[in-house]
Design a protein around this motif. Structure first.
Motif, PDB file in Angstrom:
ATOM      1  N   VAL A 148       0.824  -1.213   0.000  1.00 39.38           N
ATOM      2  CA  VAL A 148       0.000   0.000   0.000  1.00 39.38           C
ATOM      3  C   VAL A 148       0.856   1.261   0.000  1.00 39.38           C
ATOM      4  CG1 VAL A 148      -1.658   1.288   1.403  1.00 39.38           C
ATOM      5  CG2 VAL A 148      -2.001  -1.141   0.980  1.00 39.38           C
ATOM      6  N   ALA A 149       2.044   1.198   0.598  1.00 39.64           N
ATOM      7  CA  ALA A 149       2.924   2.367   0.630  1.00 39.64           C
ATOM      8  C   ALA A 149       3.345   2.809  -0.767  1.00 39.64           C
ATOM      9  CB  ALA A 149       4.150   2.074   1.483  1.00 39.64           C
ATOM     10  N   ASP A 150       3.268   1.898  -1.741  1.00 36.92           N
ATOM     11  CA  ASP A 150       3.661   2.237  -3.107  1.00 36.92           C
ATOM     12  C   ASP A 150       2.533   2.876  -3.906  1.00 36.92           C
ATOM     13  OD1 ASP A 150       6.097   1.127  -2.505  1.00 36.92           O
ATOM     14  OD2 ASP A 150       5.744  -0.756  -3.583  1.00 36.92           O
ATOM     15  N   VAL A 151       1.324   2.890  -3.370  1.00 34.77           N
ATOM     16  CA  VAL A 151       0.167   3.438  -4.092  1.00 34.77           C
ATOM     17  C   VAL A 151       0.122   4.950  -3.883  1.00 34.77           C
ATOM     18  CG1 VAL A 151      -2.330   3.367  -4.374  1.00 34.77           C
ATOM     19  CG2 VAL A 151      -1.084   1.275  -3.784  1.00 34.77           C
ATOM     20  N   ILE A 152       0.073   5.696  -4.966  1.00 33.23           N
ATOM     21  CA  ILE A 152       0.071   7.156  -4.904  1.00 33.23           C
ATOM     22  C   ILE A 152      -1.355   7.649  -4.664  1.00 33.23           C
ATOM     23  CG2 ILE A 152       0.509   9.270  -6.203  1.00 33.23           C
ATOM     24  CD1 ILE A 152       2.700   7.737  -7.695  1.00 33.23           C
ATOM     25  N   GLY A 153      -1.513   8.508  -3.690  1.00 35.01           N
ATOM     26  CA  GLY A 153      -2.820   9.076  -3.396  1.00 35.01           C
ATOM     27  C   GLY A 153      -3.221  10.137  -4.404  1.00 35.01           C
ATOM     28  N   VAL A 154      -4.507  10.184  -4.695  1.00 34.89           N
ATOM     29  CA  VAL A 154      -5.041  11.148  -5.660  1.00 34.89           C
ATOM     30  C   VAL A 154      -6.336  11.743  -5.100  1.00 34.89           C
ATOM     31  CG1 VAL A 154      -4.041   9.965  -7.653  1.00 34.89           C
ATOM     32  CG2 VAL A 154      -6.330   9.331  -6.864  1.00 34.89           C
ATOM     33  N   PRO A 155      -6.722  12.925  -5.577  1.00 32.75           N
ATOM     34  CA  PRO A 155      -8.045  13.446  -5.201  1.00 32.75           C
ATOM     35  C   PRO A 155      -9.139  12.570  -5.773  1.00 32.75           C
ATOM     36  CG  PRO A 155      -6.637  15.170  -6.139  1.00 32.75           C
ATOM     37  CD  PRO A 155      -5.975  13.871  -6.429  1.00 32.75           C
ATOM     38  N   ASP A 156     -10.282  12.554  -5.115  1.00 35.01           N
ATOM     39  CA  ASP A 156     -11.429  11.766  -5.565  1.00 35.01           C
ATOM     40  C   ASP A 156     -12.666  12.593  -5.279  1.00 35.01           C
ATOM     41  OD1 ASP A 156     -13.676   9.891  -5.552  1.00 35.01           O
ATOM     42  OD2 ASP A 156     -12.188   8.287  -5.561  1.00 35.01           O
ATOM     43  N   ALA A 157     -13.456  12.858  -6.307  1.00 36.65           N
ATOM     44  CA  ALA A 157     -14.608  13.752  -6.171  1.00 36.65           C
ATOM     45  C   ALA A 157     -15.640  13.235  -5.182  1.00 36.65           C
ATOM     46  CB  ALA A 157     -15.255  13.958  -7.545  1.00 36.65           C
ATOM     47  N   ALA A 158     -15.631  11.941  -4.883  1.00 31.67           N
ATOM     48  CA  ALA A 158     -16.599  11.382  -3.938  1.00 31.67           C
ATOM     49  C   ALA A 158     -16.238  11.712  -2.495  1.00 31.67           C
ATOM     50  CB  ALA A 158     -16.701   9.872  -4.118  1.00 31.67           C
ATOM     51  N   PHE A 159     -15.006  12.164  -2.267  1.00 35.36           N
ATOM     52  CA  PHE A 159     -14.515  12.418  -0.927  1.00 35.36           C
ATOM     53  C   PHE A 159     -14.191  13.904  -0.755  1.00 35.36           C
ATOM     54  CE2 PHE A 159     -13.897   7.968  -1.716  1.00 35.36           C
ATOM     55  CZ  PHE A 159     -14.163   7.357  -0.495  1.00 35.36           C
ATOM     56  N   PRO A 160     -14.065  14.364   0.483  1.00 35.28           N
ATOM     57  CA  PRO A 160     -13.843  15.790   0.709  1.00 35.28           C
ATOM     58  C   PRO A 160     -12.537  16.307   0.104  1.00 35.28           C
ATOM     59  CG  PRO A 160     -14.579  14.722   2.730  1.00 35.28           C
ATOM     60  CD  PRO A 160     -14.276  13.630   1.748  1.00 35.28           C
ATOM     61  N   ASP A 161     -12.524  17.591  -0.194  1.00 33.67           N
ATOM     62  CA  ASP A 161     -11.301  18.242  -0.653  1.00 33.67           C
ATOM     63  C   ASP A 161     -10.212  18.084   0.412  1.00 33.67           C
ATOM     64  OD1 ASP A 161     -12.595  19.073  -2.922  1.00 33.67           O
ATOM     65  OD2 ASP A 161     -12.990  21.107  -2.185  1.00 33.67           O
ATOM     66  N   GLY A 162      -9.022  17.817  -0.037  1.00 31.59           N
ATOM     67  CA  GLY A 162      -7.899  17.651   0.872  1.00 31.59           C
ATOM     68  C   GLY A 162      -7.602  16.213   1.231  1.00 31.59           C
ATOM     69  N   TRP A 163      -8.579  15.326   1.079  1.00 30.99           N
ATOM     70  CA  TRP A 163      -8.324  13.914   1.335  1.00 30.99           C
ATOM     71  C   TRP A 163      -7.545  13.327   0.161  1.00 30.99           C
ATOM     72  CZ3 TRP A 163     -12.613  10.636   4.032  1.00 30.99           C
ATOM     73  CH2 TRP A 163     -13.089  11.325   5.164  1.00 30.99           C
ATOM     74  N   SER A 164      -6.609  12.461   0.470  1.00 30.02           N
ATOM     75  CA  SER A 164      -5.843  11.765  -0.554  1.00 30.02           C
ATOM     76  C   SER A 164      -6.285  10.309  -0.581  1.00 30.02           C
ATOM     77  CB  SER A 164      -4.342  11.869  -0.250  1.00 30.02           C
ATOM     78  OG  SER A 164      -3.572  11.210  -1.237  1.00 30.02           O
ATOM     79  N   ILE A 165      -6.708   9.843  -1.748  1.00 33.60           N
ATOM     80  CA  ILE A 165      -7.306   8.509  -1.880  1.00 33.60           C
ATOM     81  C   ILE A 165      -6.338   7.581  -2.608  1.00 33.60           C
ATOM     82  CG2 ILE A 165      -9.252   7.193  -2.745  1.00 33.60           C
ATOM     83  CD1 ILE A 165      -9.891   9.247  -0.491  1.00 33.60           C
ATOM     84  N   ARG A 166      -6.018   6.474  -1.943  1.00 35.77           N
ATOM     85  CA  ARG A 166      -5.156   5.460  -2.554  1.00 35.77           C
ATOM     86  C   ARG A 166      -6.020   4.266  -2.973  1.00 35.77           C
ATOM     87  NH1 ARG A 166      -0.496   4.442   1.728  1.00 35.77           N
ATOM     88  NH2 ARG A 166      -1.918   5.383   3.250  1.00 35.77           N
ATOM     89  N   PRO A 167      -6.278   4.102  -4.279  1.00 38.16           N
ATOM     90  CA  PRO A 167      -7.116   2.980  -4.721  1.00 38.16           C
ATOM     91  C   PRO A 167      -6.359   1.662  -4.631  1.00 38.16           C
ATOM     92  CG  PRO A 167      -6.300   4.219  -6.607  1.00 38.16           C
ATOM     93  CD  PRO A 167      -5.851   4.962  -5.384  1.00 38.16           C
ATOM     94  N   LEU A 168      -7.033   0.642  -4.076  1.00 40.50           N
ATOM     95  CA  LEU A 168      -6.411  -0.671  -3.934  1.00 40.50           C
ATOM     96  C   LEU A 168      -6.958  -1.675  -4.940  1.00 40.50           C
ATOM     97  CD1 LEU A 168      -6.267  -0.948  -0.027  1.00 40.50           C
ATOM     98  CD2 LEU A 168      -4.661   0.151  -1.598  1.00 40.50           C
ATOM     99  N   SER A 169      -8.274  -1.751  -5.078  1.00 37.12           N
ATOM    100  CA  SER A 169      -8.876  -2.636  -6.077  1.00 37.12           C
ATOM    101  C   SER A 169     -10.274  -2.134  -6.388  1.00 37.12           C
ATOM    102  CB  SER A 169      -8.925  -4.098  -5.587  1.00 37.12           C
ATOM    103  OG  SER A 169      -9.826  -4.243  -4.504  1.00 37.12           O
ATOM    104  N   ALA A 170     -10.797  -2.543  -7.546  1.00 38.55           N
ATOM    105  CA  ALA A 170     -12.124  -2.074  -7.955  1.00 38.55           C
ATOM    106  C   ALA A 170     -12.760  -3.079  -8.900  1.00 38.55           C
ATOM    107  CB  ALA A 170     -12.031  -0.715  -8.634  1.00 38.55           C
ATOM    108  N   ASP A 171     -14.086  -3.154  -8.844  1.00 37.14           N
ATOM    109  CA  ASP A 171     -14.883  -3.992  -9.738  1.00 37.14           C
ATOM    110  C   ASP A 171     -15.456  -3.087 -10.819  1.00 37.14           C
ATOM    111  OD1 ASP A 171     -16.959  -5.382 -11.009  1.00 37.14           O
ATOM    112  OD2 ASP A 171     -17.421  -6.555  -9.215  1.00 37.14           O
ATOM    113  N   PRO A 172     -15.017  -3.217 -12.064  1.00 37.35           N
ATOM    114  CA  PRO A 172     -15.493  -2.318 -13.110  1.00 37.35           C
ATOM    115  C   PRO A 172     -16.955  -2.521 -13.487  1.00 37.35           C
ATOM    116  CG  PRO A 172     -14.149  -4.055 -14.064  1.00 37.35           C
ATOM    117  CD  PRO A 172     -14.048  -4.202 -12.576  1.00 37.35           C
ATOM    118  N   VAL A 173     -17.538  -3.619 -13.061  1.00 34.23           N
ATOM    119  CA  VAL A 173     -18.934  -3.909 -13.392  1.00 34.23           C
ATOM    120  C   VAL A 173     -19.878  -3.325 -12.345  1.00 34.23           C
ATOM    121  CG1 VAL A 173     -20.644  -5.710 -13.825  1.00 34.23           C
ATOM    122  CG2 VAL A 173     -18.300  -5.972 -14.684  1.00 34.23           C
ATOM    123  N   SER A 174     -19.652  -3.666 -11.079  1.00 36.60           N
ATOM    124  CA  SER A 174     -20.552  -3.220 -10.011  1.00 36.60           C
ATOM    125  C   SER A 174     -20.189  -1.852  -9.452  1.00 36.60           C
ATOM    126  CB  SER A 174     -20.553  -4.240  -8.865  1.00 36.60           C
ATOM    127  OG  SER A 174     -19.328  -4.186  -8.151  1.00 36.60           O
TER     128      SER A 174
END
Length: 247
Positions: A148-174
């Motif tokens: 997880v330390a290697d994952v770069i955090g990015v802004p995400d419109a679903a979360f508040p301004d200033g939070w850094s979001i590190r995506p780990l995995s996602a289901d492209p269908v659901s």
């Protein structure tokens, strides 16, 4: 997937530090069952793997996914490749694994599954590494290890301004996804409903609203529930979020 019937009411604070441990299986594992849906078997647990632990030694697969975040220590399921503190993995259903399960130093892990995890034994595995059976069809795929330390955090419109979001995995269908949110020290603002059910575990620091959540606390909510009801984090915090897909 609809919100699991895990907590009443939503946003309840479940403190792992105050929960009893219960035995898990027959090889010395213990767990704290943080959240559980009796209708589906969907479970989120904190699992204690003792030093010197050895599993059953027989490869197997499950009919449900497993996703794991290692909080402390290290563990291997094949005797060669180890997960260490800060590693994440996602294993779909129908993946053969567990050829040589052991932990010399012990480990603490968050383990989440979408159903019961009985062992379907494979006495003659065709590969020494984890491998899929023909029934494996999870669109999220098989993520064997992610530091997880290697994952770069990015802004995400679903979360508040200033939070850094590190995506780990996602289901492209659901649309289901797992992520880590880094909330900066001194953040004051407001979270909002995401329109999907969610679970959360505070890995470090504190985040406050009507309830203050600290490291080791778990909570969950439905599509209309504000994320942890959060309005401030004076010292900063790191939160692991599991977001369900849309129905």
């Amino acid at each position: 997937m609809a919100a699991p019937v895990k907590l009443t009411p939503p946003l309840a604070r479940i403190s792992s530090g105050a929960m009893p441990w219960e035995m898990l299986g027959t090889h010395g594992l213990r767990r704290q069952l943080l959240g559980y849906d009796p209708a589906t078997g969907h479970a989120t647990s904190l699992v204690d793997i003792p030093a010197g632990w050895r599993g059953g030694g027989i490869a197997h697969f499950h009919g449900a996914f497993e996703e794991v975040y290692i909080i402390a220590g290290s563990v291997t399921l094949d005797g060669r490749n180890y997960w260490h503190a800060g590693d994440y993995f996602y294993r779909p259903a129908h993946i053969v694994h567990g050829h040589d399960e052991r932990s010399e130093e012990g480990a603490i892990a968050l383990i989440r599954s979408d159903g019961p995890l009985p062992l379907n034994l494979i006495h003659d595995p065709v590969d020494p590494d984890e491998y899929p059976l023909p029934l494996m069809n999870d669109p999220r795929g098989h993520l064997k290890s992610l530091p997880v330390a290697d994952v770069i955090g990015v802004p995400d419109a679903a979360f508040p301004d200033g939070w850094s979001i590190r995506p780990l995995s996602a289901d492209p269908v659901s649309g289901a996804r797992t992520l880590i949110a880094d909330v900066p020290a001194g953040w004051i603002g407001a979270t909002k409903p995401l329109g999907v059910a969610w679970e959360a575990f505070v890995l470090d620091g504190q985040i406050a609203g009507a309830t203050t959540y600290s490291a080791g606390d778990y909570s969950a909510g439905g599509p209309r529930d504000v994320l942890l009801g959060a309005v401030a984090s004076y010292g900063g915090c790191t939160v692991l979020f599991w977001l369900f897909g849309r129905d």
